[in-house]
Design an enzyme around this catalytic site. Structure first.
Site, PDB file in Angstrom:
ATOM      1  N   LEU A 172       1.043  -1.281   0.032  1.00 52.24           N
ATOM      2  CA  LEU A 172       0.088   0.194   0.036  1.00 52.24           C
ATOM      3  C   LEU A 172       0.960   1.254   0.014  1.00 52.24           C
ATOM      4  O   LEU A 172       2.075   1.373   0.355  1.00 52.24           O
ATOM      5  CB  LEU A 172      -0.855   0.007   1.099  1.00 52.24           C
ATOM      6  N   THR A 173       0.215   2.291  -0.376  1.00 49.27           N
ATOM      7  CA  THR A 173       1.158   3.642  -0.432  1.00 49.27           C
ATOM      8  C   THR A 173       1.726   4.191   0.634  1.00 49.27           C
ATOM      9  O   THR A 173       2.852   4.371   0.734  1.00 49.27           O
ATOM     10  CB  THR A 173       0.360   4.641  -1.080  1.00 49.27           C
ATOM     11  N   PHE A 174       1.214   4.449   1.749  1.00 48.04           N
ATOM     12  CA  PHE A 174       1.715   5.018   3.009  1.00 48.04           C
ATOM     13  C   PHE A 174       2.564   3.964   3.559  1.00 48.04           C
ATOM     14  O   PHE A 174       3.580   4.499   4.034  1.00 48.04           O
ATOM     15  CB  PHE A 174       0.416   5.460   3.772  1.00 48.04           C
ATOM     16  N   HIS A 219       4.685   0.248  -5.066  1.00 47.10           N
ATOM     17  CA  HIS A 219       3.994  -0.925  -5.165  1.00 47.10           C
ATOM     18  C   HIS A 219       3.572  -0.993  -6.730  1.00 47.10           C
ATOM     19  O   HIS A 219       3.699  -0.003  -7.738  1.00 47.10           O
ATOM     20  CB  HIS A 219       2.602  -1.171  -4.562  1.00 47.10           C
ATOM     21  N   HIS A 243       5.729   4.015   1.295  1.00 50.68           N
ATOM     22  CA  HIS A 243       6.482   5.192   1.144  1.00 50.68           C
ATOM     23  C   HIS A 243       7.527   5.619   2.503  1.00 50.68           C
ATOM     24  O   HIS A 243       8.507   5.902   2.284  1.00 50.68           O
ATOM     25  CB  HIS A 243       5.468   6.500   0.783  1.00 50.68           C
TER      26      HIS A 243
END
Length: 398
Positions: free
Chosen positions: A70-72, A235, A75
């Protein structure tokens, strides 16, 4: 590499590393660029000649994201060198026992303080950091911020983002040593139309052109030859279909299940009094998905010890989508969050610069390896994380 050896190598580097001396314009420059949702094989589809050229001049290969993909989560992994279970940003939405529920609008300091991002490490070491968007960069973390930062605004064009970076590099005093730059359009279009669509390929081409403008700007300023570009994604993306949606609450009484987050992965909590029913309905292997209790996930996911991990985590098979009647499928083209070992979730990694070997194809790059690499490029000690010591990475010149 054994964990003990990683720790010893990292501590050795920490003892030797110091911030580079000299005026800002004479020092090396490190640019960390993220293209959200850029699947590793997009690089081979002919739409990104600038990225392909940078890859040919340096090191590249598919990069395994942390789970969940997932993004958060990823990152923060990229800039801390820690898996989500260890840095605390365990998803895009999750519950903290004290702070409550996290979502992307929450900017309070407490969410991010379980780890130290590279811009905080750099500033502490006496360097100057600038963040043109990056999850966490708007928040004071462990008492520090990057010297330059902008609140995230998806309406800012790719070109305007590059212009801001170049403006920071034009500063006579206070030119940054580390810059992060974030592009979101490939992920946005990939969700809407799928990873194989012409629209997603066109979005990748748009970002490629913006990076081309950045490269030209570096050349115009005489900075290109002493700049290292590290270009990553968080991702990949997998195609999904509306007829392959699993509604997790259909097998339960109304109000029995709190769906904290759902996509390729789902974060769930039984409502009080419904624990046994939720366990009976969901735990174990089902058609096209599997659910585990917190603390019982497969070890390779490195997830389940942080109290922010929900009581139940479910993972869909590639191509299937987890949802609830209150949170139905909204973007029918593509999704992520799936098994981080799957081909569809593999992320982009390119590094090009004076400290990077040329023509290296990487086979085992992991997102936790990026932070120690950045520390090596900046010449600073970084906190020991879950990744390999930078000197063990085949991309580094010996």
């Amino acid at each position: 590499m054994p964990r003990l050896l990683i720790v010893l190598l990292t501590l050795f580097l920490a003892g030797c590393a110091t911030a580079p001396a000299g005026p800002p314009q004479s020092r090396p420059l490190t640019l960390l660029i993220s293209i959200d949702g850029f699947r590793s094989d997009y690089l081979d589809r002919g739409a990104t000649p600038v990225l392909a050229g940078l890859a040919a001049e340096g090191a590249t290969g598919p990069m395994r994201p942390s789970f969940p993909s997932l993004t958060f989560s990823n990152h923060y992994t990229l800039v801390t060198g820690l898996h989500p279970d260890h840095h605390g940003m365990v998803g895009n939405n999750f519950d903290d026992p004290v702070l409550g529920r996290f979502n992307q609008a929450r900017k309070e300091t407490g969410w991010w303080n379980e780890a130290e991002p590279i811009w905080v490490t750099a500033e502490t070491a006496g360097l100057t950091a600038a963040t043109m968007f990056w999850p966490g960069s708007e928040t004071e973390i462990r008492g520090r911020r990057p010297t330059y930062w902008r609140p995230y605004d998806s309406a800012v064009s790719n070109e305007a983002r590059v212009d801001q970076v170049l403006a920071w590099l034009d500063l006579a005093d206070g030119r940054p040593d580390l810059v992060t730059l974030y592009f979101d359009v490939v992920d946005t279009v990939g969700h809407a139309t799928g990873p194989g669509s012409p629209e997603t390929l066109a979005a990748a081409g748009q970002v490629d052109a913006a990076i081309g403008g950045l490269v030209q700007g570096l050349k115009d300023r005489g900075l290109y030859d002493r700049t290292t570009l590290v270009i990553v994604s968080d991702h990949g993306m997998a195609p999904i279909r509306p007829d392959q949606t699993i509604y997790l609450d259909d097998a339960l009484p109304a109000g029995a299940l709190d769906v904290i987050y759902a996509s390729g992965v789902a974060y769930l909590a039984p409502m009080p009094g419904h624990e046994a029913a939720v366990d009976a309905a969901l735990i174990g292997r089902k058609d096209h998905y599997e659910c585990w209790r917190r603390g019982e996930l497969p070890a390779r996911f490195v997830l389940g010890t942080n109290p922010r991990v929900p009581p139940i985590v479910c993972l869909a098979d590639i191509g299937w989508y987890l949802a609830s009647r209150a949170r139905p499928l909204r973007s029918p083209g593509g999704a992520h969050g799936f098994d981080n070992a799957s081909t569809e979730m593999q992320a982009l990694f390119i590094a090009r610069g004076p400290s990077i070997r040329t023509g290296v194809v990487l086979r085992d790059m992991d997102s936790v390896d990026v932070q120690p690499l950045l520390g090596r490029l900046l010449g600073i000690a970084v906190p020991v994380g879950d990744g390999r010591a930078a000197d063990s990475l085949p991309a580094i010149r010996r």
